[in-house]
Design an enzyme around this catalytic site. Structure first.
Site, PDB file in Angstrom:
ATOM      1  N   SER A 140       0.867  -1.181   0.000  1.00 15.85           N
ATOM      2  CA  SER A 140       0.000   0.000   0.000  1.00 15.85           C
ATOM      3  C   SER A 140       0.901   1.227   0.000  1.00 15.85           C
ATOM      4  O   SER A 140       2.109   1.119   0.291  1.00 15.85           O
ATOM      5  CB  SER A 140      -0.841  -0.015   1.284  1.00 15.85           C
ATOM      6  OG  SER A 140      -1.480   1.219   1.500  1.00 15.85           O
ATOM      7  N   TYR A 153      -1.391  -0.555  10.911  1.00 17.94           N
ATOM      8  CA  TYR A 153      -1.619  -0.924   9.492  1.00 17.94           C
ATOM      9  C   TYR A 153      -0.372  -0.603   8.675  1.00 17.94           C
ATOM     10  O   TYR A 153       0.092  -1.442   7.883  1.00 17.94           O
ATOM     11  CB  TYR A 153      -2.839  -0.170   8.946  1.00 17.94           C
ATOM     12  CG  TYR A 153      -3.136  -0.474   7.488  1.00 17.94           C
ATOM     13  CD1 TYR A 153      -3.609  -1.725   7.092  1.00 17.94           C
ATOM     14  CD2 TYR A 153      -2.938   0.488   6.495  1.00 17.94           C
ATOM     15  CE1 TYR A 153      -3.878  -2.015   5.752  1.00 17.94           C
ATOM     16  CE2 TYR A 153      -3.209   0.214   5.160  1.00 17.94           C
ATOM     17  CZ  TYR A 153      -3.673  -1.041   4.791  1.00 17.94           C
ATOM     18  OH  TYR A 153      -3.936  -1.321   3.463  1.00 17.94           O
TER      19      TYR A 153
END
Ligand code: NDP
Length: 246
Positions: A140, A153
């Site tokens: 990501s 995350y």
């Protein structure tokens, strides 16, 4: 060319994974699709079969090593190889660390990191034996930068990015296994549904107004990487929506 190759996609029940399974199938790959929601996989199965593609679907919880092994074995048993693995399954329950959402930290570490290791471990012996393969890891933008409420995350996605480079060093030159790390910005999927931190309601609402990427945009990027000629190792692809600042 991926026509006739065997591609395994984790988290194929929605969002990016679903789009990737469809795109790879349209390009001629045989697709093994895994996730926990088997009803969703069943509709993917029907969609691909209707269009003449070859697919198997299997219930897969990537936090369970035995299920990752049997997912890979199912593909190898049916088609004789595991040529491409798309490690896509993941979740993003963003929260401020002070709120101590310990079970969500555990889940992210188990799915976003350990799931990637287990699934990679399940296919790598086949790829090494064949001296050919392609691992695509879904990191990501959060694997490059860190943002508030994203500490855990982002840590998991930084781990995926680091792991991808480690895999490349160990397997690309010597075993002819290509490695691609995908780093999307905001993509319009179900991923925000995993956020339970009430203080992030505003953030979630504001994200809805951004012109986000579509899951198909990411699928096309993956297609580019896996369709590239054998001598070309597309190691990283970072894609943001044009309107995303960070
Ligand atoms: P979705 O929520 O739509 O899809 C997540 C997928 O992961 C689902 O298919 C889900 O299937 C699967 N999954 C979750 N837990 C498990 C598990 N334990 N075992 C197997 N599969 C699991 O979100 P996205 O499509 O957006 O997310 C896909 C990936 O893309 C993730 O890794 C995410 O971090 C990454 N990403 C997403 C971005 C975005 O903005 N959307 C941006 C950057 C990266 P099921 O619940 O049926 O098991």
């Amino acid at each position: 060319m991926i026509k006739g190759k065997v591609a395994l996609v984790t988290g194929a029940s929605s969002g990016i994974g679903h789009a990737v399974a469809l795109a790879l199938s349209r390009a001629g790959a045989k697709v093994a699709a895994g996730a926990r929601r088997t009803d969703r996989l069943e509709s993917l199965n029907q969609e691909i079969e209707k269009s003449g593609g070859e697919i198997i679907v299997q219930k897969l919880d990537v936090t369970k090593k035995a299920e990752c092994d049997s997912f890979a074995e199912a593909a190898v048993k049916k088609w004789g190889s595991a040529d491409i693995l798309v490690n896509n399954a993941g979740l993003m329950p963003l929260s401020f660390f002070k709120n101590l959402k310990v079970s969500e930290w555990d889940q992210m570490i188990d799915v976003n990191i350990k799931g990637v290791l287990y699934c990679t471990g399940a296919v790598i012996p086949h790829m090494v034996a064949k001296k050919s393969g392609h691992i695509v890891n879904m990191s990501s933008i959060a694997g490059r930068i860190v943002f508030p409420a994203g500490s855990v995350y982002c840590a998991t996605k930084h781990a995926v990015t680091a792991f991808s480079e480690g895999l490349r060093q160990e397997f690309s030159q010597h075993s002819n296994i290509r490695v691609t790390c995908i780093e999307p910005g905001v993509v319009d999927t179900e991923i925000n549904n995993t956020i339970t931190d009430a203080s992030l309601t505003k953030f979630v609402e504001s994200a809805k107004h951004m012109v986000a990427l579509k899951a198909e945009d990411i699928a096309n990027a993956i297609l580019f990487a896996v369709e590239s000629p054998a001598h070309m190792n597309v190691n990283e692809i970072l894609i943001r929506p044009t309107t995303q600042e960070r």
